[in-house]
Write an enzyme that holds these catalytic residues in place. Structure first.
Site, mmCIF file in Angstrom:
data_model
loop_
_atom_site.group_PDB
_atom_site.id
_atom_site.type_symbol
_atom_site.label_atom_id
_atom_site.label_comp_id
_atom_site.label_asym_id
_atom_site.label_seq_id
_atom_site.Cartn_x
_atom_site.Cartn_y
_atom_site.Cartn_z
ATOM 1 N N GLU A 216 0.816 -1.226 0.000
ATOM 2 C CA GLU A 216 0.000 0.000 0.000
ATOM 3 C C GLU A 216 0.840 1.262 0.000
ATOM 4 O O GLU A 216 1.744 1.432 0.818
ATOM 5 C CB GLU A 216 -0.932 0.014 1.217
ATOM 6 C CG GLU A 216 -1.856 1.231 1.249
ATOM 7 C CD GLU A 216 -2.954 1.125 2.276
ATOM 8 O OE1 GLU A 216 -3.662 2.125 2.494
ATOM 9 O OE2 GLU A 216 -3.123 0.034 2.868
ATOM 10 N N LYS A 232 -8.565 -1.221 1.173
ATOM 11 C CA LYS A 232 -9.604 -1.592 2.135
ATOM 12 C C LYS A 232 -10.459 -2.668 1.497
ATOM 13 O O LYS A 232 -11.005 -2.469 0.402
ATOM 14 C CB LYS A 232 -10.492 -0.384 2.498
ATOM 15 C CG LYS A 232 -9.987 0.432 3.653
ATOM 16 C CD LYS A 232 -10.067 -0.348 4.927
ATOM 17 C CE LYS A 232 -9.322 0.334 6.043
ATOM 18 N NZ LYS A 232 -9.036 -0.579 7.141
#
Length: 403
Positions: A216, A232
Site C-alpha cells: 500500500e 480496504k
C-alpha cells in the site's frame, strides 16, 4: 542509538556507527532499483518522544542539511547524480503520525524502536562486505497482545461508538511478539520478497530492524503529482473470494469512506480542484489474498514542504478510520499495546520526490523479540468473529515467512 541533542549534532556531522545486529542489510523499501547494492550510509537521525520537538520539521531540516532540500515539492529538483547524495530512507511510526495529526499516540510501543528514523545514503562502487555468514535463526512461540475474544469485544465497542454517532469507521490492530536467537535479518529480507510487496525491503538501526512487505502506498510524489493508494477490503485469493469482494456492499462502503477521507487529506496540500480518483475499488493480489485498492492523485500546492506533507497524510486514513482524530481516540482507548513499526510510513525520499509505503504486512525486531501486527477496519456492518479471522489471514504469510 541517537538520543538527545548532543547525539543528534554528532550524527549531523558524521555517519553513525551502526551495530548490535549481527549483519547489516542496505535495502530500504522504494530505493531506486539501479542503486540497490550500491548504497552506503552517510548519516542518520532517530527520534523518540523524549527527544521533544516537532519530528516532521526536524526531519525536513535534517534532510536539507544533508543535501536533500524538500521545501517546495511542487518544483522538484533533478534526480541525483553518481557523485552526490543518492537519497534517504524515511520511517515514521503510527505514534509519530498521530502526534503530527494532533491525536493521542496510543499505548506504548512494545518494541524498542525509534518513532522516526532518517538514513541518508550515497553510492559506492564497492559494496561493503558482510562480516560473515548469517548465524542460525530460531524464533520462539508467539505471545498475542489480546485473545480472539478480547479482539471481538473491541470490535463490538467500535460498533457501539458508530451507533452513537461518534465515528463512522475505526481500524483496530493487534500485536504479537516472539523471542528469537541468531540473525533475524535474512528472515526480514525474505519478508520483503513476498508476492505483491510493492514496498519490500529492510531498514536497520543500532539494535533494531524493520522488514516490510507492504502493498500500500501512503504517499508518492513525482513531478509535482501526489498519489495515494488506499487498500480496504480483503478476501481469499480464489475466484469465489474475488467475486465476493466485488459484490460486498460492506467492503465497498468501508473502502469509499477511506477514499473520501484521503481525498480530503490530499486537498489540504494540493492545488485547488486538482484532487481526483483515477481508479476506484480495483482488486489486486497480495500473497494469497485479494484486496481492494483505489488510486487518488492531486497536484502539490506551491511551496508545499515535506513537513506539511507528513502532517497532512500521517497516520494513513486506511489504518485509522473516519473521522481520523475521533478514530485515533478510540484506537488509543481500545488497543492494548502500541502499533510500533506497523501502520506508519516507510520508504524513500530524494531530490526528485517521495515514495512512502504504509507499513502494513510489516515486522520489527529489537534485541529481545520479533514483533508483528495486523488488523482491519470496523464499520457498523462488521461481524466480530469475521474481523478476527481477517486479521489472522493478513498476518499468516508474515508469520510463516519468519518461521
Amino acid at each position: 542509538m541517537v538520543r538527545g541533542k548532543s547525539a543528534e549534532r554528532m550524527s549531523m556531522n558524521r555517519p553513525d556507527v551502526v551495530e548490535a545486529l549481527p549483519r547489516m542489510v542496505v535495502d530500504p523499501p522504494a530505493a531506486p532499483t539501479p542503486c540497490r547494492g550500491r548504497l552506503v550510509e552517510r548519516a542518520r537521525w532517530e527520534w523518540r518522544p523524549a527527544d521533544g520537538g516537532d519530528p516532521a520539521a526536524r526531519t525536513e531540516e535534517f534532510l536539507a542539511a544533508h543535501g536533500l532540500p524538500l521545501h517546495d515539492l511542487a518544483r522538484p529538483a533533478p534526480r541525483h547524480h553518481h557523485d552526490t547524495v543518492c537519497g534517504a530512507a524515511l520511517y515514521l511510526s503510527a505514534a509519530a503520525g498521530a502526534l503530527l495529526a494532533g491525536g493521542p499516540a496510543g499505548a506504548a510501543n512494545p518494541a524498542d524502536l525509534p518513532e522516526v528514523a532518517v538514513v541518508v545514503y550515497g553510492h559506492t562502487d564497492t559494496p561493503p562486505a558482510h562480516p560473515g555468514p548469517p548465524t542460525g535463526w530460531w524464533r520462539g512461540p508467539w505471545t498475542e497482545s489480546w485473545t480472539p475474544r478480547q479482539h471481538a469485544t473491541a470490535v463490538d465497542a467500535v460498533r457501539q461508538a458508530i451507533g452513537h454517532g461518534d465515528v463512522y469507521q475505526v481500524n483496530l490492530v493487534g500485536h504479537a511478539a516472539a523471542p528469537y536467537t541468531g540473525d533475524p535479518l535474512p528472515a526480514l529480507a525474505r519478508l520483503g520478497r513476498l508476492p505483491g510487496a510493492r514496498y519490500g525491503g529492510v531498514l536497520t538501526g543500532p539494535g533494531w530492524a524493520i522488514g516490510c512487505a507492504s502493498p500500500e502506498t501512503l504517499i508518492e510524489l513525482r513531478g509535482g503529482t501526489l498519489t495515494t493508494r488506499p487498500i480496504k477490503g480483503t478476501r481469499p485469493a480464489t475466484a469465489a473470494g474475488r467475486a465476493d469482494l466485488l459484490a460486498s456492499a460492506k467492503e465497498r462502503a468501508e473502502h469509499i469512506m477511506i477514499v473520501d477521507l484521503e481525498r480530503n487529506d490530499l486537498a489540504r496540500i494540493a492545488r485547488t480542484g486538482s484532487v481526483h480518483v483515477d481508479d476506484l475499488f480495483a482488486v489486486r493480489r497480495w500473497c494469497d489474498l485479494w484486496q481492494a485498492e483505489s488510486t487518488i492523485r492531486a497536484h502539490a500546492a506551491d511551496g508545499l514542504g515535506l513537513a506539511d506533507l507528513l502532517r497532512a497524510v500521517c497516520p494513513g486514513g486506511s489504518v485509522t478510520g473516519a473521522p481520523k482524530l475521533a478514530a485515533l481516540d478510540h484506537i488509543a482507548a481500545l488497543e492494548p499495546v502500541g502499533r510500533g513499526a506497523s501502520m506508519g510510513g516507510l520508504g524513500w525520499v530524494d531530490a526528485g520526490g517521495i515514495d512512502l509505503g504504509l507499513t502494513i504486512r510489516t515486522a520489527a525486531v529489537d534485541r529481545e523479540a520479533v514483533h508483528v501486527w495486523a488488523g482491519g477496519g470496523i464499520t457498523w456492518d462488521s461481524d466480530p468473529d469475521a474481523e478476527v479471522a481477517e486479521a489472522a489471514a493478513k498476518t499468516a504469510p508474515v508469520r510463516a515467512t519468519l518461521a
